[in-house]
Design an enzyme around this catalytic site. Structure first.
Site, mmCIF file in Angstrom:
data_model
loop_
_atom_site.group_PDB
_atom_site.id
_atom_site.type_symbol
_atom_site.label_atom_id
_atom_site.label_comp_id
_atom_site.label_asym_id
_atom_site.label_seq_id
_atom_site.Cartn_x
_atom_site.Cartn_y
_atom_site.Cartn_z
ATOM 1 N N THR A 1 41.015 56.684 35.450
ATOM 2 C CA THR A 1 40.139 55.888 36.311
ATOM 3 C C THR A 1 40.701 55.826 37.727
ATOM 4 O O THR A 1 39.981 56.009 38.713
ATOM 5 C CB THR A 1 40.029 54.451 35.742
ATOM 6 O OG1 THR A 1 39.469 54.536 34.438
ATOM 7 C CG2 THR A 1 39.157 53.570 36.609
ATOM 8 N N CYS A 2 41.992 55.569 37.843
ATOM 9 C CA CYS A 2 42.623 55.340 39.146
ATOM 10 C C CYS A 2 42.340 56.474 40.132
ATOM 11 O O CYS A 2 41.867 56.251 41.238
ATOM 12 C CB CYS A 2 44.120 55.152 38.957
ATOM 13 S SG CYS A 2 45.017 55.044 40.500
ATOM 14 N N GLY B 1 41.064 62.219 22.145
ATOM 15 C CA GLY B 1 41.996 62.146 21.019
ATOM 16 C C GLY B 1 41.740 60.971 20.090
ATOM 17 O O GLY B 1 41.169 59.961 20.484
ATOM 18 N N ALA C 1 33.922 37.536 42.504
ATOM 19 C CA ALA C 1 34.745 37.610 43.722
ATOM 20 C C ALA C 1 36.183 37.953 43.370
ATOM 21 O O ALA C 1 37.132 37.325 43.840
ATOM 22 C CB ALA C 1 34.679 36.289 44.486
ATOM 23 N N GLY C 2 36.345 38.961 42.506
ATOM 24 C CA GLY C 2 37.687 39.452 42.173
ATOM 25 C C GLY C 2 38.030 40.630 43.076
ATOM 26 O O GLY C 2 37.374 40.859 44.105
ATOM 27 N N GLU D 1 29.918 34.053 42.731
ATOM 28 C CA GLU D 1 31.140 33.832 41.953
ATOM 29 C C GLU D 1 31.019 32.579 41.091
ATOM 30 O O GLU D 1 30.602 31.529 41.569
ATOM 31 C CB GLU D 1 32.355 33.735 42.903
ATOM 32 C CG GLU D 1 33.636 33.187 42.298
ATOM 33 C CD GLU D 1 34.164 33.984 41.098
ATOM 34 O OE1 GLU D 1 34.210 35.226 41.179
ATOM 35 O OE2 GLU D 1 34.521 33.354 40.087
ATOM 36 N N THR E 1 32.875 41.855 37.138
ATOM 37 C CA THR E 1 33.300 40.646 36.426
ATOM 38 C C THR E 1 34.464 40.923 35.480
ATOM 39 O O THR E 1 34.644 40.227 34.484
ATOM 40 C CB THR E 1 32.109 40.070 35.627
ATOM 41 O OG1 THR E 1 31.527 41.138 34.872
ATOM 42 C CG2 THR E 1 31.062 39.476 36.539
ATOM 43 N N ASP F 1 46.563 49.309 30.841
ATOM 44 C CA ASP F 1 45.427 48.383 30.727
ATOM 45 C C ASP F 1 45.044 48.095 29.276
ATOM 46 O O ASP F 1 44.369 47.104 29.003
ATOM 47 C CB ASP F 1 44.185 48.984 31.423
ATOM 48 C CG ASP F 1 44.266 48.892 32.934
ATOM 49 O OD1 ASP F 1 45.338 48.534 33.460
ATOM 50 O OD2 ASP F 1 43.253 49.195 33.600
ATOM 51 N N HIS G 1 62.431 45.714 65.768
ATOM 52 C CA HIS G 1 61.409 45.153 66.651
ATOM 53 C C HIS G 1 60.769 46.268 67.449
ATOM 54 O O HIS G 1 61.495 47.133 67.950
ATOM 55 C CB HIS G 1 62.053 44.149 67.614
ATOM 56 C CG HIS G 1 61.081 43.595 68.611
ATOM 57 N ND1 HIS G 1 60.121 42.662 68.266
ATOM 58 C CD2 HIS G 1 60.901 43.873 69.933
ATOM 59 C CE1 HIS G 1 59.403 42.384 69.344
ATOM 60 N NE2 HIS G 1 59.858 43.101 70.366
HETATM 61 P P1 NAI Z 1 38.518 40.142 38.223
HETATM 62 O O1 NAI Z 1 38.907 39.628 36.910
HETATM 63 O O2 NAI Z 1 39.535 40.330 39.293
HETATM 64 O O3 NAI Z 1 37.372 39.192 38.847
HETATM 65 C C1 NAI Z 1 36.162 38.953 38.163
HETATM 66 C C2 NAI Z 1 35.457 37.753 38.787
HETATM 67 O O4 NAI Z 1 34.155 37.642 38.212
HETATM 68 C C3 NAI Z 1 36.156 36.433 38.501
HETATM 69 O O5 NAI Z 1 36.385 35.762 39.730
HETATM 70 C C4 NAI Z 1 35.182 35.688 37.597
HETATM 71 O O6 NAI Z 1 35.214 34.284 37.771
HETATM 72 C C5 NAI Z 1 33.823 36.267 38.042
HETATM 73 N N1 NAI Z 1 32.743 36.126 37.039
HETATM 74 C C6 NAI Z 1 32.842 36.375 35.709
HETATM 75 N N2 NAI Z 1 31.647 36.118 35.101
HETATM 76 C C7 NAI Z 1 30.793 35.725 36.067
HETATM 77 C C8 NAI Z 1 29.404 35.309 36.078
HETATM 78 N N3 NAI Z 1 28.656 35.265 34.955
HETATM 79 N N4 NAI Z 1 28.829 34.946 37.243
HETATM 80 C C9 NAI Z 1 29.576 34.979 38.391
HETATM 81 N N5 NAI Z 1 30.870 35.354 38.446
HETATM 82 C C10 NAI Z 1 31.469 35.720 37.307
HETATM 83 O O7 NAI Z 1 37.749 41.510 37.909
HETATM 84 P P2 NAI Z 1 37.428 42.815 38.765
HETATM 85 O O8 NAI Z 1 37.354 42.510 40.227
HETATM 86 O O9 NAI Z 1 36.225 43.396 38.100
HETATM 87 O O10 NAI Z 1 38.692 43.737 38.536
HETATM 88 C C11 NAI Z 1 39.018 44.199 37.233
HETATM 89 C C12 NAI Z 1 40.463 44.591 37.111
HETATM 90 O O11 NAI Z 1 40.753 45.727 37.898
HETATM 91 C C13 NAI Z 1 41.379 43.485 37.562
HETATM 92 O O12 NAI Z 1 42.366 43.293 36.579
HETATM 93 C C14 NAI Z 1 41.993 43.999 38.836
HETATM 94 O O13 NAI Z 1 43.324 43.552 39.007
HETATM 95 C C15 NAI Z 1 41.913 45.508 38.669
HETATM 96 N N6 NAI Z 1 41.788 46.145 39.974
HETATM 97 C C16 NAI Z 1 42.829 46.098 40.836
HETATM 98 C C17 NAI Z 1 42.727 46.619 42.104
HETATM 99 C C18 NAI Z 1 43.882 46.496 43.045
HETATM 100 O O14 NAI Z 1 44.975 46.219 42.590
HETATM 101 N N7 NAI Z 1 43.675 46.661 44.344
HETATM 102 C C19 NAI Z 1 41.496 47.258 42.577
HETATM 103 C C20 NAI Z 1 40.458 47.215 41.600
HETATM 104 C C21 NAI Z 1 40.626 46.695 40.354
#
Ligand code: NAI
Length: 462
Positions: free
Chosen positions: A41-42, A115, A177-178, A199, A267, A309, A441
């Protein structure tokens, strides 16, 4: 039937890093991957392509907002979406081919196909069965949707579809808003979409330091992103070229609707373990569908390991990589170790947001006495010169011992700056150790030193 020391299922950052380390440690290694390209995925539909779009859209933002101020005049660039996607594809290609090259260099076999594990010691790929002393599951995760929301990857999309839209939508609703919602929301807001984030909770980026959450949201609002907080999405009605998002406000249970050309469902993600045969193999799982492992990443079935994951812990590429390297060491008879207290997290918006270790909230929950050293990028000369004065560095240190317990940065290059603090934490450093280290600096890193100084006698430039 080929025979290996190790077969790894999945070639994402967890799997491919693990394979390279296994090979380097003298183990005969193969990786099973069903995608047409390596990297999971990454590299294919996650971290790397999203960073390409973040970079391109940030360049546009700079041209529109800051070029003229610096005496760079002329027409702002316009968006050629097809070319932007082509650039993104090219970046993906370079990275995935790079992994293929590293596999050849390290004599790692790529077993093409999906696999499954019929029994410990055996991996089935298509019609072939291969033998392995150890099997490592590094199968990653997939987007998890909501009940009442059907993903078509056209109008109602996950992050995968959001990286491949046919055009820049006029309006976009982001559910959640993740990290994914805010990164992809930023991309489209900069490219001209009207973006609304819905959110469930009252704060963005769950689990982050509260002060950072508030400041970060303020910054994003200033950039034009709208937020509907405390709103539970109930369903999405997908029409042909539009969708309606139905949500309820938690405070008064009132029902509302939002129209959008594209709805991004962000989400959360869930472990991807379909088709591996874990049920019949008898692998124990957690209630949240993750593979249970012991301290050496071994599952409940001897000789079958799991990382990344698919197991517990943050779903981050670098956490998977660390586990991959550690389990390779274990299999080679060495000590494998991951310090789960020092795993940085980064959101690649502009400004970037980065964190490591404890938050003020987690320290309060534990009843620990701590002090806060904070420094604003407004006091950093380099940041001012680069229109990057927004944000701050915040270091949390033990009140008695001065040992660094956590750090939170909003600001330029936050995702790089955080590592200075990670290294300090790995060495059990105090804030004073950081403060007494000479910093060049003019650099953004000086803001880190100033925050460390703020844990003691005070910063110089504020
Ligand atoms: P997340 O778990 O970070 O955020 C999901 C958000 O959706 C939460 O704030 C939750 O309260 C909200 N939510 C859930 N159900 C809802 C509803 N019915 N209505 C409204 N809001 C709702 O998930 P996200 O952003 O999808 O990321 C998934 C994974 O991928 C995470 O573990 C993240 O760390 C990882 N990831 C990391 C990145 C990075 O390190 N830059 C980039 C992309 C993903």
């Amino acid at each position: 039937m080929a025979s290996y020391d190790v077969i790894i299922i999945g070639s994402g950052p967890g799997g491919y890093v693990c394979a390279i380390r296994c090979a380097q440690l003298g183990l005969k290694t193969a990786v099973v991957e069903g995608r047409e390209t390596l990297g999971g995925t990454c590299l294919n539909v996650g971290c790397i392509p999203s960073k390409a779009l973040l970079h391109a859209s940030h360049m546009l933002h700079e041209a529109e907002h800051n070029f003229a101020k610096m005496g760079l005049k002329g027409k702002s660039p316009s968006v050629d979406w097809k070319q932007m996607l082509a650039y993104k594809h090219d970046v993906i290609g370079q990275n995935t081919k790079g992994i293929e090259f590293l596999f050849k260099k390290n004599k790692i076999d790529w077993l093409k196909g999906w696999g499954s594990i019929p029994e410990a010691g055996r991996v089935k790929v298509g019609d072939d069965t291969h033998e392995a002393k150890s099997i490592i599951i590094a199968s990653g995760s997939e987007s998890s949707s909501l009940p009442g929301v059907e993903i078509d990857e056209k109008v109602v999309v996950t992050s995968t579809g959001a990286l491949e839209l046919p055009k820049v939508p006029k309006t976009m609703v982001v559910i959640g808003a993740g990290v994914i919602g805010l990164e992809m929301g930023s991309v489209y807001a900069r490219l001209g979409s009207e973006v609304t984030v819905v959110e469930y909770l009252d704060a963005i980026t769950p689990g982050m330091d509260g002060e950072v959450q508030k400041n970060f949201q303020k910054i994003l609002k200033k950039q034009g992103i709208k937020f509907v907080m405390g709103a539970a999405v109930q369903s999405v009605d997908a029409l042909k070229t539009k969708a309606k998002v139905n949500y309820k406000l938690r405070k008064d249970d009132t029902e509302h609707q939002l129209d959008a050309d594209v709805v991004l469902v962000a989400t959360g993600r869930k472990p991807y373990v379909d088709g591996l045969g874990l049920d019949s193999l008898g692998v124990e799982m957690t209630k949240r569908g993750q593979i249970k492992t012991d301290d050496h990443w071994q599952t409940s079935v001897k000789g079958v390991y799991a990382i990344g994951d698919a197991i517990e812990g943050p779903m981050l590429a670098h956490k998977a990589e660390d586990e991959g390297m550690a389990v390779a060491c274990v299999l080679a008879g060495q000590h494998g170790h991951v310090n789960y207290n020092v795993i940085p997290g980064v959101i690649y918006t502009h400004p970037e947001v980065a964190n490591v270790g404890e938050t003020e909230e987690s320290l309060k929950d534990q009843g620990r006495a701590y002090k806060v050293g904070k420094f604003s990028f407004m006091g950093n000369g380099r940041a001012k010169a680069n229109f990057a004065g927004e944000g701050f560095v915040k270091i949390l240190a033990d009140k008695e011992t001065d040992r660094i317990l956590g750090a939170h940065i909003i600001g330029p290059m936050a995702g790089d700056l955080i590592h200075e603090i990670c290294v300090a934490m790995e060495f059990g450093a105090s804030a004073e150790d950081l403060a007494l280290t000479c910093h060049a600096h003019p650099t953004y890193s000086e803001a880190v030193r100033e925050a460390a100084l703020a844990c003691g006698d005070g910063p110089i430039h504020s």
